[in-house]
Write a protein that holds these residues in place. Structure first.
Motif, PDB file in Angstrom:
ATOM      1  N   GLU A 144      61.473  44.444  25.069  1.00 14.51           N
ATOM      2  CA  GLU A 144      61.148  43.024  25.203  1.00 14.51           C
ATOM      3  C   GLU A 144      62.283  42.364  25.972  1.00 14.51           C
ATOM      4  N   LEU A 145      61.967  41.916  27.188  1.00 15.65           N
ATOM      5  CA  LEU A 145      63.019  41.501  28.118  1.00 15.65           C
ATOM      6  C   LEU A 145      62.786  40.057  28.570  1.00 15.65           C
ATOM      7  N   PRO A 146      63.783  39.181  28.424  1.00 14.43           N
ATOM      8  CA  PRO A 146      63.645  37.774  28.823  1.00 14.43           C
ATOM      9  C   PRO A 146      64.041  37.563  30.284  1.00 14.43           C
ATOM     10  N   THR A 147      63.403  38.295  31.181  1.00 18.18           N
ATOM     11  CA  THR A 147      63.863  38.281  32.573  1.00 18.18           C
ATOM     12  C   THR A 147      62.797  37.892  33.592  1.00 18.18           C
ATOM     13  N   ILE A 148      61.596  37.512  33.143  1.00 19.02           N
ATOM     14  CA  ILE A 148      60.543  37.171  34.102  1.00 19.02           C
ATOM     15  C   ILE A 148      60.859  35.841  34.783  1.00 19.02           C
ATOM     16  N   GLU A 149      60.745  35.822  36.103  1.00 23.48           N
ATOM     17  CA  GLU A 149      60.715  34.558  36.835  1.00 23.48           C
ATOM     18  C   GLU A 149      59.263  34.207  37.168  1.00 23.48           C
ATOM     19  N   THR A 150      58.559  35.120  37.809  1.00 22.52           N
ATOM     20  CA  THR A 150      57.120  34.975  38.037  1.00 22.52           C
ATOM     21  C   THR A 150      56.481  36.358  37.984  1.00 22.52           C
ATOM     22  N   ILE A 151      55.210  36.404  37.625  1.00 19.82           N
ATOM     23  CA  ILE A 151      54.455  37.633  37.738  1.00 19.82           C
ATOM     24  C   ILE A 151      53.135  37.310  38.433  1.00 19.82           C
ATOM     25  N   GLY A 152      52.927  37.933  39.581  1.00 20.17           N
ATOM     26  CA  GLY A 152      51.703  37.732  40.343  1.00 20.17           C
ATOM     27  C   GLY A 152      50.706  38.836  40.028  1.00 20.17           C
ATOM     28  N   ILE A 153      49.441  38.465  39.913  1.00 18.63           N
ATOM     29  CA  ILE A 153      48.382  39.407  39.541  1.00 18.63           C
ATOM     30  C   ILE A 153      47.273  39.301  40.575  1.00 18.63           C
ATOM     31  N   ALA A 154      47.005  40.395  41.271  1.00 23.98           N
ATOM     32  CA  ALA A 154      45.972  40.392  42.303  1.00 23.98           C
ATOM     33  C   ALA A 154      44.978  41.512  42.024  1.00 23.98           C
ATOM     34  N   GLY A 155      43.712  41.153  41.905  1.00 24.97           N
ATOM     35  CA  GLY A 155      42.678  42.155  41.707  1.00 24.97           C
ATOM     36  C   GLY A 155      42.330  42.863  43.010  1.00 24.97           C
ATOM     37  N   ASN A 156      41.559  43.915  42.887  1.00 24.26           N
ATOM     38  CA  ASN A 156      41.108  44.676  44.048  1.00 24.26           C
ATOM     39  C   ASN A 156      39.608  44.928  43.911  1.00 24.26           C
ATOM     40  N   PRO A 157      38.801  43.854  43.989  1.00 28.75           N
ATOM     41  CA  PRO A 157      37.377  43.992  43.689  1.00 28.75           C
ATOM     42  C   PRO A 157      36.577  44.600  44.842  1.00 28.75           C
ATOM     43  N   THR A 158      35.528  45.299  44.478  1.00 29.86           N
ATOM     44  CA  THR A 158      34.510  45.752  45.417  1.00 29.86           C
ATOM     45  C   THR A 158      33.169  45.204  44.939  1.00 29.86           C
ATOM     46  N   THR A 159      32.319  44.835  45.881  1.00 32.56           N
ATOM     47  CA  THR A 159      31.050  44.189  45.545  1.00 32.56           C
ATOM     48  C   THR A 159      29.882  44.992  46.098  1.00 32.56           C
ATOM     49  N   ALA A 160      28.865  45.144  45.268  1.00 32.34           N
ATOM     50  CA  ALA A 160      27.620  45.791  45.689  1.00 32.34           C
ATOM     51  C   ALA A 160      26.513  44.745  45.663  1.00 32.34           C
ATOM     52  N   VAL A 161      25.861  44.562  46.792  1.00 35.33           N
ATOM     53  CA  VAL A 161      24.789  43.580  46.913  1.00 35.33           C
ATOM     54  C   VAL A 161      23.488  44.309  47.249  1.00 35.33           C
ATOM     55  N   LYS A 162      22.425  43.934  46.538  1.00 35.59           N
ATOM     56  CA  LYS A 162      21.113  44.531  46.785  1.00 35.59           C
ATOM     57  C   LYS A 162      20.094  43.415  46.973  1.00 35.59           C
ATOM     58  N   TRP A 163      19.371  43.516  48.095  1.00 35.18           N
ATOM     59  CA  TRP A 163      18.340  42.536  48.395  1.00 35.18           C
ATOM     60  C   TRP A 163      16.962  43.132  48.130  1.00 35.18           C
ATOM     61  N   ALA A 164      16.054  42.286  47.633  1.00 32.81           N
ATOM     62  CA  ALA A 164      14.663  42.697  47.432  1.00 32.81           C
ATOM     63  C   ALA A 164      13.780  41.460  47.537  1.00 32.81           C
ATOM     64  N   SER A 165      12.633  41.623  48.169  1.00 29.38           N
ATOM     65  CA  SER A 165      11.692  40.505  48.353  1.00 29.38           C
ATOM     66  C   SER A 165      12.371  39.288  48.974  1.00 29.38           C
ATOM     67  N   ASN A 166      13.235  39.566  49.953  1.00 26.02           N
ATOM     68  CA  ASN A 166      13.940  38.519  50.686  1.00 26.02           C
ATOM     69  C   ASN A 166      14.873  37.679  49.807  1.00 26.02           C
TER      70      ASN A 166
END
Length: 208
Positions: A40-62
């Protein structure tokens, strides 16, 4: 109005928590185990969190029939004041002899560890979070000459959080403002790595 319905926002970040996986790696057969010592360390200044998403899109009947997203990893960028050399050596899988370690160009798998933090909210509630399967990326370093002005440089550590082999969990998140957050505090949540739903009844039993 309950806390869960209020407009709450973070007002800082508290300590950093690090727990190393036993043996440095998890398996598909069981929830991973971690060393008993949690740093347990009291040393954080900032922590950035970035996701790495992938998206699947499916079309049907326009029409857009399916729009599904999967996030496989997170990039965690920690700006900190300092980390103990013991922690950094464990993250890098270094074993020092006479205070000396060596890097080579050989293929190397860095050990896995859990990393977490507590972030207070404006009403006194707290968020607590674990990323249970994290590895560092080789750091970029710089050293600057000293001057008459005293400065403490910010250091940066970039890490990748990936899914556990056992259950695909990438993070566990506690928020004391949720209506169901009874009998649990952020501090209790961070006393061990919480990484599977099956742990909840044992770690945080419901009192009659």
């Amino acid at each position: 109005m309950t806390k869960a319905q209020e407009m709450l926002y973070p007002v800082g970040v508290e300590n950093l928590f690090i727990a190393f996986m036993t043996g440095g790696k998890d398996t598909i057969n069981a929830i991973p185990t971690y060393e008993t010592e949690i740093y347990e360390l009291p040393t954080i200044e900032t922590i950035g969190i970035a996701g790495n998403p992938t998206t699947a899109v499916k079309w049907a009947s326009n029409k857009m029939f399916v729009n599904a997203t999967k996030n496989g990893t997170f990039t965690l960028t920690l700006d900190h004041t300092a980390l103990p050399v013991e922690v950094m050596d464990k993250m890098n899988s270094y074993v020092a002899e006479k205070g000396i370690v060596f890097d080579t160009s050989d293929v190397k798998e860095f050990p896995f560890f859990a990393i977490g933090f507590i972030a207070p909210l404006n009403d006194g509630s707290k968020i607590a979070r674990w990323y249970p399967r994290v590895q560092i990326t080789p750091p970029q370093e710089s050293y600057a000459t000293g001057t008459e002005e005293t400065t403490i440089p910010t250091q940066q550590l970039v890490m990748t959080a990936s899914p556990l082999l056992f259950n695909n969990v990438t993070k566990s998140d506690f928020n004391s403002a949720r209506d169901s957050a009874t009998g649990v505090t952020a501090e209790l949540f961070m006393e061990q790595v919480v990484c599977d739903e099956s742990q909840l009844a044992t770690l945080f039993p419901t009192t009659p």
